[in-house]
Write an enzyme that holds these catalytic residues in place. Structure first.
Site, PDB file in Angstrom:
ATOM      1  N   LYS A 119     -14.165 -11.188  13.351  1.00  0.00           N
ATOM      2  CA  LYS A 119     -14.892 -12.385  13.742  1.00  0.00           C
ATOM      3  C   LYS A 119     -13.882 -13.379  14.335  1.00  0.00           C
ATOM      4  O   LYS A 119     -12.752 -13.461  13.877  1.00  0.00           O
ATOM      5  CB  LYS A 119     -15.565 -12.978  12.496  1.00  0.00           C
ATOM      6  CG  LYS A 119     -16.596 -14.008  12.853  1.00  0.00           C
ATOM      7  CD  LYS A 119     -17.547 -14.242  11.701  1.00  0.00           C
ATOM      8  CE  LYS A 119     -18.382 -15.471  12.001  1.00  0.00           C
ATOM      9  NZ  LYS A 119     -19.017 -15.420  13.338  1.00  0.00           N
ATOM     10  N   CYS A 121     -16.700 -20.309  24.647  1.00  0.00           N
ATOM     11  CA  CYS A 121     -16.895 -21.560  23.908  1.00  0.00           C
ATOM     12  C   CYS A 121     -16.644 -22.741  24.843  1.00  0.00           C
ATOM     13  O   CYS A 121     -15.884 -22.642  25.800  1.00  0.00           O
ATOM     14  CB  CYS A 121     -15.953 -21.604  22.724  1.00  0.00           C
ATOM     15  SG  CYS A 121     -14.249 -21.398  23.226  1.00  0.00           S
ATOM     16  N   GLY A 152     -26.325  -4.843  23.693  1.00  0.00           N
ATOM     17  CA  GLY A 152     -27.577  -4.124  23.466  1.00  0.00           C
ATOM     18  C   GLY A 152     -27.467  -2.629  23.244  1.00  0.00           C
ATOM     19  O   GLY A 152     -28.493  -1.956  23.147  1.00  0.00           O
ATOM     20  N   ALA A 163     -27.071 -18.644  16.688  1.00  0.00           N
ATOM     21  CA  ALA A 163     -26.285 -19.840  16.975  1.00  0.00           C
ATOM     22  C   ALA A 163     -25.512 -20.100  15.695  1.00  0.00           C
ATOM     23  O   ALA A 163     -25.884 -20.918  14.866  1.00  0.00           O
ATOM     24  CB  ALA A 163     -27.175 -21.028  17.319  1.00  0.00           C
ATOM     25  N   GLY A 173     -22.226 -20.788  15.629  1.00  0.00           N
ATOM     26  CA  GLY A 173     -21.320 -21.920  15.853  1.00  0.00           C
ATOM     27  C   GLY A 173     -19.877 -21.612  15.524  1.00  0.00           C
ATOM     28  O   GLY A 173     -19.142 -22.501  15.085  1.00  0.00           O
ATOM     29  N   ILE A 194     -20.479  -7.945  27.710  1.00  0.00           N
ATOM     30  CA  ILE A 194     -20.596  -9.385  27.834  1.00  0.00           C
ATOM     31  C   ILE A 194     -20.838 -10.039  26.473  1.00  0.00           C
ATOM     32  O   ILE A 194     -21.161  -9.354  25.503  1.00  0.00           O
ATOM     33  CB  ILE A 194     -21.795  -9.779  28.755  1.00  0.00           C
ATOM     34  CG1 ILE A 194     -23.057  -9.053  28.297  1.00  0.00           C
ATOM     35  CG2 ILE A 194     -21.491  -9.525  30.201  1.00  0.00           C
ATOM     36  CD1 ILE A 194     -24.311  -9.375  29.076  1.00  0.00           C
ATOM     37  N   GLY A 215     -28.765  -7.706  21.524  1.00  0.00           N
ATOM     38  CA  GLY A 215     -29.727  -6.653  21.196  1.00  0.00           C
ATOM     39  C   GLY A 215     -30.317  -5.996  22.427  1.00  0.00           C
ATOM     40  O   GLY A 215     -29.911  -6.287  23.558  1.00  0.00           O
TER      41      GLY A 215
END
Lengths: 259, 301
Positions: free
Chosen positions: B43, B126, B240, B68, B70, B187, B213
């Site tokens: 992460k 970001c 996806g 989201a 963050g 992406i 997804g």
């Protein structure tokens, strides 16, 4: 394709259970097993995991302890207000005979529907004071322990549990509460060679096993749990020792609870 | 038959756990490794500890998932004390980083390099604190960030992760390649939101977020296709991918490795062995012995 979208439910009634503790009942039938949880969305505020504490034919309830922004937001709701619900999520308690159920504080909410379905279990409920006792009318025969001795026995639930394990034939112990308490319960069950299952709490975001916020050692609490056996917990490197904050930082359990 | 080399890193298969999914701890990395992933991405981390956005942070709908979160994270300094090193796990681990300024990308890269990840992935999606638009939309910002990260990454390969929320993704990929990037991850999620009719409010706590997804896959395939035409460096095709055939499609568009994230929602971490088995079955059926034979083949006339 499966989906996990919050669905709005109207509040049917709100019950004050104890000091700073309420049960919100929502309209609708929820199909769930004892020990499972739901994600509760208060629009515009936040979303949190909550144990289902009561199941009826056309309504279900969750009991919460007012401690922060989200729960204070819940306090301001009225009958008819809407909450978004996802779930139920997670695994569930086994339902064995000759069981002892140990609920500490608001952790009692996570074992309440289990007590409902068990055949005459012995229930031990530990609370801070007589003002913090949950479900006194619902579970009339429970053994109560309080930190200050204002009701029932003074002291830890483990004192009452030890007495029962020494005098009665017990097949299993189910528990939910503060993790220090659950660690003591798990250790006592190991000592008395009695199987045990505990409901674990960690900071959660998705509820469906992919964000990783609730990892505890090699377990993902929201999908591998929240119910784990005493054996699994004893082998877990983080149970009873550390947990992750909202940021993902791993801290001691003391820091996690803010003590 | 699925062995893949990405920037000199040998992967037993081309599947890579995408950043933001389960890559929290060493134990969760091992869990995904055991489930069959070829590599695992952590992460994203920056220089500081972040709590992220209010919840709901993620939910799923018919087409996939909206999130989201963050960019919450313990920060690179806490990560260094928790992980110590990342080269002692059973799969190659990719360290994902971001910053609030171009300089911070360099600083965080230097710290991340100390953990010895197999690759450093750079999230340029970001927003820039000064300009309030994502770095990834500006070729000059991407060029500068790539240079800063490369200068601090020792000899660890660097992949720039691009957002689809822009006009011409190939230009951005080209800027990264010219600045020294070793790979492109494409992406990130596509900007999205969902409104609940009863409460009349956006469901995500941050109101808007990103979609991943199955519904993202055609967009990702197009981006990978466009990037493959523009650059020579390898692409980690992400977006996806849920089945082995999805992964093959991504490779035909030009991907060297294939990122997998939201698919874990549908099938759990076991989705990795499922996808690789499906890829092998497809290859056997079509008598393809190596992925090199089909990589980028959709570009042929």
């Amino acid at each position: 394709m499966k989906t996990d979208l919050p669905v709005m439910h109207a509040i049917t009634r709100i019950k004050k259970e104890a000091q700073d503790m309420r049960t919100i009942y929502l309209k609708g039938k929820l199909s769930c097993k004892p020990g499972q949880f739901i994600m509760v969305w208060l629009p515009g505020v936040d979303e949190k995991p909550m144990a289902i504490s009561e199941l009826r034919s056309n309504e279900f309830g969750f009991t919460y302890h007012t401690i922060g922004t989200f729960t204070r937001g819940l306090d301001s709701l009225k009958v008819g207000s809407l909450l978004g619900i996802r779930g139920p999520y997670g695994n569930s308690f086994s339902q064995k005979k000759k069981a002892v159920v140990v609920g500490g504080g608001v952790g009692m909410a996570s074992v309440a529907t289990l007590i409902d379905v068990l055949d005459n279990p012995i229930v031990i409920h530990g609370a801070k004071t007589k003002f913090h006792i949950l479900y006194k009318d619902r579970f009339k025969d429970m053994i109560i322990t309080t930190d200050d001795g204002s009701e029932g026995e003074q002291g830890f639930v483990t004192v009452a549990l030890k007495r029962i394990l020494e005098t009665k034939k017990v097949n299993i112990v189910y528990t939910c509460g503060n993790e220090f308490m659950m660690k003591a319960v798990v250790e006592m069950c190991t000592q008395y060679k009695v199987p045990c299952e505990a409901s674990i709490e960690r900071y959660m975001k998705c509820g469906f096993g992919i964000c990783g916020a609730c990892v505890m050692g090699d377990k993902v609490v929201c999908t591998d749990g929240p119910i784990f056996t005493g054996k699994e917990l004893s082998a877990n490197l983080e149970f009873g020792k550390c947990a992750r904050l909202k940021t993902g930082k791993r801290v001691s359990l003391k820091e996690y609870y803010g003590v | 038959m699925l062995e893949t080399t990405l920037c000199g890193i040998r992967l037993k298969n081309p599947t890579v756990l995408a950043s933001g999914i389960l890559g929290i701890s060493k134990e969760s990395i091992e869990k995904v490794a055991k489930a069959g992933a070829g590599a695992v991405t952590l992460k994203s981390l920056c220089h500081e500890e972040r709590a992220g956005h209010p919840a709901p942070n993620m939910f799923t709908f018919e087409g996939g998932m909206l999130n989201a979160v963050g960019l919450p994270g313990q920060g690179i300094y806490n990560a260094i004390s928790e992980f110590r090193r990342l080269d002692d796990l059973s799969v190659p681990v990719f360290g994902s980083i971001f910053g609030y300024t171009e300089e911070q990308f360099g600083t965080v890269a230097e710290k991340m390099a100390r953990l010895k990840p197999a690759l450093i992935e750079v999230d340029v999606s970001c927003p820039h604190v000064k300009y309030d638009h994502p770095f990834g939309t500006d070729p000059e910002a991407v060029r500068l960030i790539t240079q800063k990260v490369k200068a601090n990454a020792r000899n660890i390969p660097v992949s720039i992760k691009l957002s689809p929320n822009l006009h011409n993704i190939a230009n951005i990929a080209l800027a990264a390649e010219e600045a020294g990037a070793d790979a492109i991850t494409a992406i990130n999620t596509v900007a999205a939101m969902k409104i609940d009719l009863e409460s009349r409010k956006p469901i995500l706590g941050n109101r808007t977020g990103g979609m991943s997804g199955p519904a993202l896959k055609p967009i990702a395939v197009k981006c990978v296709y466009d990037i493959y035409k523009a650059v020579k460096i390898p692409i980690i095709g992400t977006g996806g991918v849920t089945t082995g055939e999805d992964a093959i499609e991504m490779i035909m568009a030009g991907a060297t490795a294939v990122g997998i994230g939201t698919a874990c929602y549908y099938h759990g971490p076991q989705v990795f062995s499922r996808i690789t088995q499906e890829m092998e079955a497809w290859m056997k059926k079509h008598n393809i012995r190596s992925l090199d034979k089909i990589r980028g083949c959709s570009h042929e006339n």
